[in-house]
Write an enzyme that holds these catalytic residues in place. Structure first.
Site, PDB file in Angstrom:
ATOM      1  N   SER A  94      20.241 -33.113   6.460  1.00 56.16           N
ATOM      2  CA  SER A  94      19.343 -32.730   7.550  1.00 56.16           C
ATOM      3  C   SER A  94      18.718 -31.343   7.440  1.00 56.16           C
ATOM      4  O   SER A  94      17.848 -30.996   8.237  1.00 56.16           O
ATOM      5  CB  SER A  94      20.073 -32.848   8.888  1.00 56.16           C
ATOM      6  OG  SER A  94      20.311 -34.195   9.190  1.00 56.16           O
ATOM      7  N   LYS A 134      18.145 -24.889  16.578  1.00 54.20           N
ATOM      8  CA  LYS A 134      18.098 -26.349  16.692  1.00 54.20           C
ATOM      9  C   LYS A 134      18.901 -26.815  17.903  1.00 54.20           C
ATOM     10  O   LYS A 134      19.994 -26.289  18.183  1.00 54.20           O
ATOM     11  CB  LYS A 134      18.647 -26.972  15.402  1.00 54.20           C
ATOM     12  CG  LYS A 134      18.569 -28.482  15.308  1.00 54.20           C
ATOM     13  CD  LYS A 134      19.071 -28.923  13.936  1.00 54.20           C
ATOM     14  CE  LYS A 134      19.181 -30.425  13.798  1.00 54.20           C
ATOM     15  NZ  LYS A 134      19.730 -30.824  12.476  1.00 54.20           N
ATOM     16  N   SER A 174      17.433 -34.288  10.105  1.00 54.79           N
ATOM     17  CA  SER A 174      17.271 -34.187  11.548  1.00 54.79           C
ATOM     18  C   SER A 174      16.677 -32.865  12.017  1.00 54.79           C
ATOM     19  O   SER A 174      16.345 -32.732  13.202  1.00 54.79           O
ATOM     20  CB  SER A 174      18.632 -34.395  12.230  1.00 54.79           C
ATOM     21  OG  SER A 174      19.548 -33.376  11.898  1.00 54.79           O
TER      22      SER A 174
END
Length: 478
Positions: free
Chosen positions: A194, A95, A170
């Site tokens: 997230s 990520k 997220s």
């Protein structure tokens, strides 16, 4: 600045065909554990898997918009050279809010244009020590603040099950690629839901570990309350269990009991607290409530004792968490030039980040009281639930996955923050108190073809219990 176009090409009537990457190649339809078995048997090699994953990502990313930075050839070369570790040869992505040497860390923001990082973050070292092949970095909303991976001036990340809808946030880029079958596992992290939110939106398994289970983010250690923990999203419970065991092998948690490899259900029957509506007062919608109550019935049928539970939580918790969220936005703007890029321009932060920051600046003086209340509320709620139950069953989110645009940072801030508060109504308590929680696909989908997630929360250090129950539910839900 213009809002990104969120129109889609599927037919308007009914759920469109999902955007899936599965094909007759080296990856096949296997999950990570299946691929590891085939690697061990010599049926495939790491280079073949890396090439197949790169081809799959190329095939679907034009519609999903999930990749921030691709390093396919470097990843393939690494796989060819060989890596060591319990997950060696498995293709994956990191990520883009986590430092990876040689690549920029964009944090989802247009306010900075960072250069390549000079070293791995502590968690990146733990993640790569498992032996996985990194093929790039995945997209996230600005600084990971939003529950949907959307932008003011760029295409959103789309849900592979129905591209008109959000992939969550997220860790939306990671979830979209795993759900589409491009890779079996991808890095995710969780500061308010997230990992669990995109897992719920995309029909994945998403474990938020206990605080301290994974190597701590360097920035997080400096915060008054370190709410962020790293992990991964996968398609199966056994993949999540295998990743946790591999990460633990790479870096054992000094202050937590070891989890080890969890390979199936446990024998102990548990006390399960059923939390249907949020302790912050948000009422769960019908489809989500049905998924959770159906899951409760399955657990009862398996011999667990389930009873409805009302978690005692200070009524100010939600408001205080939003204030803390604002503190994080303020710090992102204040330290951007130092930590990200000398050219960082906080005026280019998106509408959500600016709104959170401005809200915080109006009440910054309340910070000490907010921090005290958050810690106390989380401790009291955790201690009450831990004394009564082995696990808590709840929704992940208060309503089903929204269409793209509903949580866009272009939505006026007062309306956007209200929408977020009535959506992300269950996950933040685990981040403040540090306890583990796991999102699992529920037993049914919406008429739009979208998964509905359910969540199990447990006591500190008891990821094993959550995984054992998750195995039971996965088998029951098929």
């Amino acid at each position: 600045m213009t809002t990104a176009d969120t129109s889609v090409d599927p037919a308007e009537d009914g759920a469109p065909a999902p955007v899936l990457a599965f094909r007759d190649d080296a990856l096949g339809a296997d999950d990570m554990v299946g691929l590891l078995a085939r690697l061990k048997a010599g049926e495939v090699d790491a280079e073949e898997l890396a090439r197949a994953a790169a081809d799959r990502i190329r095939a679907v990313d034009g519609r999903l918009n999930a990749v921030q930075t691709a390093i396919f050839e470097a990843g393939i070369a690494s796989a060819r050279a060989g890596t060591r570790g319990p997950l060696a040869g498995i293709p994956t992505l990191v990520k883009d809010n986590t430092t990876y040497a040689g690549l920029p860390t964009g944090n989802g923001t247009a306010a900075a244009v960072p250069g390549p990082a000079t070293r791995h973050a502590p968690f990146t070292r733990q993640f790569t020590a498992t032996g996985m092949t990194v093929l790039g970095k995945t997209r996230l909303p600005e600084f990971g603040f939003n529950a949907s991976t959307e932008f003011e001036d760029a295409e959103p990340v789309r849900n592979p099950w129905n591209t008109a809808f959000s992939a969550g946030g997220s860790s939306g880029g990671s979830a979209a690629l795993v759900a589409a079958g491009a890779v079996p596992i991808a890095h995710a992290n969780d500061g308010g839901g997230s990992i669990r939110i995109p897992a719920a939106c995309c029909g994945l398994v998403g474990l938020k570990p206990t605080r301290g289970r994974m190597a701590a983010n360097e920035t997080g250690r400096s915060l008054p309350i370190d709410v962020v923990v790293d992990g991964a999203v996968t398609r199966t419970v056994r993949d999540t269990a295998a990743f946790l065991a591999a990460a633990e092998q790479a870096r054992p948690a000094a202050k937590l009991p070891p989890v080890g490899r969890v390979e199936g259900p446990g024998e102990r029957r548990l006390r399960v607290g059923l939390l249907l509506d949020s302790p912050t007062g948000t009422v769960t919608d019908g489809a989500t409530r049905a998924a959770v109550t159906a899951t409760a019935a399955v657990l009862e049928g398996l011999g667990h004792r389930v009873e409805e539970y009302r978690m005692p939580l200070d009524a100010r918790f939600e408001e205080d968490f939003v204030t803390y969220w604002g503190l994080l936005a303020f710090l992102a703007g204040a330290t951007g030039k130092l930590l990200m890029d000398r050219r960082f321009d906080r005026r280019r932060m998106d509408g959500l980040s600016r709104g959170l920051r401005e809200r915080y600046l109006r009440q910054w003086h309340s910070t000490p009281a907010v921090l005290r209340r958050l810690r106390r509320a989380a401790r009291d709620a955790y201690e009450d639930s831990a004394a009564r139950y082995d696990v808590i069953l709840s929704p992940v989110l208060a309503h089903t996955t929204p269409r793209l645009g509903h949580l866009s940072p272009s939505v006026p801030f007062p309306e956007l923050i209200t929408r977020l508060r009535t959506y992300v109504a269950f996950t933040p308590i685990n981040n403040v108190c540090g306890s583990p929680a796991i999102s699992l696909p529920g037993p049914a989908r919406t008429p739009d073809g979208l998964p509905v997630g359910v969540m199990l929360s447990g006591r500190d250090g008891e990821e094993r219990t959550l995984l054992e129950v998750a195995y039971e539910l996965e088998a029951a839900h098929g």
